[in-house]
Design an enzyme around this catalytic site. Sequence first.
Site, PDB file in Angstrom:
ATOM      1  N   LYS B  51     -33.436 -37.115  19.857  1.00  0.00           N
ATOM      2  CA  LYS B  51     -32.125 -37.908  20.048  1.00  0.00           C
ATOM      3  C   LYS B  51     -30.974 -37.506  21.009  1.00  0.00           C
ATOM      4  O   LYS B  51     -30.169 -38.485  21.256  1.00  0.00           O
ATOM      5  CB  LYS B  51     -31.425 -37.610  18.559  1.00  0.00           C
ATOM      6  CG  LYS B  51     -32.397 -37.894  17.534  1.00  0.00           C
ATOM      7  CD  LYS B  51     -32.081 -39.461  17.031  1.00  0.00           C
ATOM      8  CE  LYS B  51     -32.853 -39.717  15.958  1.00  0.00           C
ATOM      9  NZ  LYS B  51     -32.725 -41.221  15.592  1.00  0.00           N
ATOM     10  N   SER B  76     -28.470 -39.406   9.342  1.00  0.00           N
ATOM     11  CA  SER B  76     -28.951 -38.651   8.382  1.00  0.00           C
ATOM     12  C   SER B  76     -29.104 -37.150   9.095  1.00  0.00           C
ATOM     13  O   SER B  76     -29.390 -36.196   8.622  1.00  0.00           O
ATOM     14  CB  SER B  76     -30.335 -38.809   7.943  1.00  0.00           C
ATOM     15  OG  SER B  76     -31.344 -38.814   8.956  1.00  0.00           O
ATOM     16  N   TYR B 113     -21.144 -28.798  16.968  1.00  0.00           N
ATOM     17  CA  TYR B 113     -20.775 -29.225  18.078  1.00  0.00           C
ATOM     18  C   TYR B 113     -19.336 -29.877  18.038  1.00  0.00           C
ATOM     19  O   TYR B 113     -18.931 -30.443  19.025  1.00  0.00           O
ATOM     20  CB  TYR B 113     -21.734 -30.410  18.500  1.00  0.00           C
ATOM     21  CG  TYR B 113     -23.102 -29.903  18.642  1.00  0.00           C
ATOM     22  CD1 TYR B 113     -23.473 -28.957  19.859  1.00  0.00           C
ATOM     23  CD2 TYR B 113     -24.161 -30.246  17.964  1.00  0.00           C
ATOM     24  CE1 TYR B 113     -24.790 -28.378  20.206  1.00  0.00           C
ATOM     25  CE2 TYR B 113     -25.500 -29.622  18.131  1.00  0.00           C
ATOM     26  CZ  TYR B 113     -25.596 -28.808  19.156  1.00  0.00           C
ATOM     27  OH  TYR B 113     -26.822 -28.187  19.548  1.00  0.00           O
ATOM     28  N   GLY B 177     -37.086 -46.867  15.103  1.00  0.00           N
ATOM     29  CA  GLY B 177     -37.840 -46.904  15.919  1.00  0.00           C
ATOM     30  C   GLY B 177     -37.358 -47.063  17.339  1.00  0.00           C
ATOM     31  O   GLY B 177     -37.891 -47.516  18.327  1.00  0.00           O
ATOM     32  N   ASN B 303     -35.714 -29.789  13.551  1.00  0.00           N
ATOM     33  CA  ASN B 303     -34.704 -29.260  12.405  1.00  0.00           C
ATOM     34  C   ASN B 303     -35.092 -29.598  11.160  1.00  0.00           C
ATOM     35  O   ASN B 303     -34.996 -30.424  10.493  1.00  0.00           O
ATOM     36  CB  ASN B 303     -33.434 -30.156  12.884  1.00  0.00           C
ATOM     37  CG  ASN B 303     -32.970 -30.007  14.436  1.00  0.00           C
ATOM     38  OD1 ASN B 303     -32.763 -28.791  14.896  1.00  0.00           O
ATOM     39  ND2 ASN B 303     -32.563 -31.012  14.987  1.00  0.00           N
TER      40      ASN B 303
END
Lengths: 310, 310
Positions: B51, B76, B113, B177, B303
């Site tokens: 990501k 999420s 972060y 997707g 994760n």
Amino acid sequence: MTTLADIQAAALRIRDFVHRTPVLTSATLDREFGASLFAKCENLQKCGAFKARGACNAVFALDAATAQRGVITHSSGNHGAALAYAARARGVPCTVVMPDTAPEVKIAAVKSYGASVHFCKASERDAVCARLQQETGAEMVHPFENAHVIAGQGTAALELLEAVPDLDALITPVGGGGLCAGTAVVMRSLRPQAMMLGAEPEAVDDAARSMATGVRQPRVDGAKSWADGLMTGLGEPNFRLLKQHAVRVLTCSESAMLDAAKFFLQRMKIVVEPSAATVLACLRAIAPELRGKRVGMILSGGNTDFRWMQ
Amino acid sequence: MTTLADIQAAALRIRDFVHRTPVLTSATLDREFGASLFAKCENLQKCGAFKARGACNAVFALDAATAQRGVITHSSGNHGAALAYAARARGVPCTVVMPDTAPEVKIAAVKSYGASVHFCKASERDAVCARLQQETGAEMVHPFENAHVIAGQGTAALELLEAVPDLDALITPVGGGGLCAGTAVVMRSLRPQAMMLGAEPEAVDDAARSMATGVRQPRVDGAKSWADGLMTGLGEPNFRLLKQHAVRVLTCSESAMLDAAKFFLQRMKIVVEPSAATVLACLRAIAPELRGKRVGMILSGGNTDFRWMQ
């Protein structure tokens, strides 16, 4: 004594049989230390440990007639699996003598490479090895006192320096001392001004005491540690190399070692065995000295049953 | 529609902010499949997931004035952490709306972060996002329907093909997707003859049913799966890309997925989250088709809180 040329020859000899393992970095670690850390991932090596390097170098350095009679060793696990792997790669027989206390996962690994396994008490292992060697004519490949093994272990540092040439410090775990000795030879040849460090748990601090006293100290009998890969005493040629190259051996507590292992698992997403986690735990103990520096860690292996996680 | 040129531009844009992740192989896996498998380790990516690629591409593609107002998303977990990371890298504010059921470890990552986190029920997330967006003027960066995000996710496949140009098949997990769509664009452009595969758990098989019926199916409500990263429904632009590029979506059981996750942990010494392990579980379901082939897997993330290990 092992030289840089021996290690360079080993790198060529084993090239097709071992992984060129990745070097990982972590912004979180770099922030914690105020330094740049580089993890050479021998936990991602063939057989899950740097031991594949030394074992392959020893097996492929044998002449054909000797190799045919096979190889034998004693090992608490990682070297046994590595020798079995190397022997299978060369197509010769392999026998591994293991302590009856060896972790399940390490026993399974040795067997998976097709070696025959003999169990005995740790105290009987030399006698059992000698008897089996006589019966089979196999070549003994000592886990850390064999010159080809020591040279092979040094190849990890050679690769790390190719990826990160300007290291200011490098640390490896110290058990029998083959990895640390081979690494020290590389560093003193190519980065003579860098700090060369060794890491071991307080519970088995024979290497630290050997360096402090200048006399090789016996292994700590009956010691308890999660670092099953580091329970052995420092080997004689390795002690000489560590002294010659002025290696500084650091120690860490069991809890610092397990915290480090958890950091690798949770933050860096890699599995390291507790023995390998000593390097981060020991670096943390001298963090102020490392500020602004480029620091390498050799993560020696990843073979564990995770019982230490609970 | 996302093109190869968009993905190549993304690769240049994000180069300094993401890891070029390693590609690992396993002799054990290759023996099991009678094939050559290549694992692209996005679990070792910044923030522990692919990501980071899409988020960095989206944030760094914004013009300066828009970027200054900050970015917002719902997630999420992995996309939220990635957007927070990207925003911090560019020095702009970030807000993440998370379901109150998100795993501890993912919430901690987002906060680490420096993003501000808002919790809400999954059903209210669009409304909460809209309200916060209005209040702050922040740019919405959708986790998988944003064109820059999709292009960014495709860069993992670009790197994998640079390392292993002659893949016969490639598989990624399918949740929203974005990763699968971006990857499909790369594969259809550079390896048009290869099999392009998607992987999802049986419990949330909306992508498989969408492809089978030709009509995008809604996400499975109230589904239970350990694949917390894949609980979302397939996005509209991604469904179109999956259809256009004839992606074949495979499904796997929860136990096959967890077995695969354990294999990565115990044998390959890397941490993958259950969502990422679907790729190996689904390949195992079609293993006979893969014999003799060169097969890529994108391991999407690492994760996890390890509760699935018990």
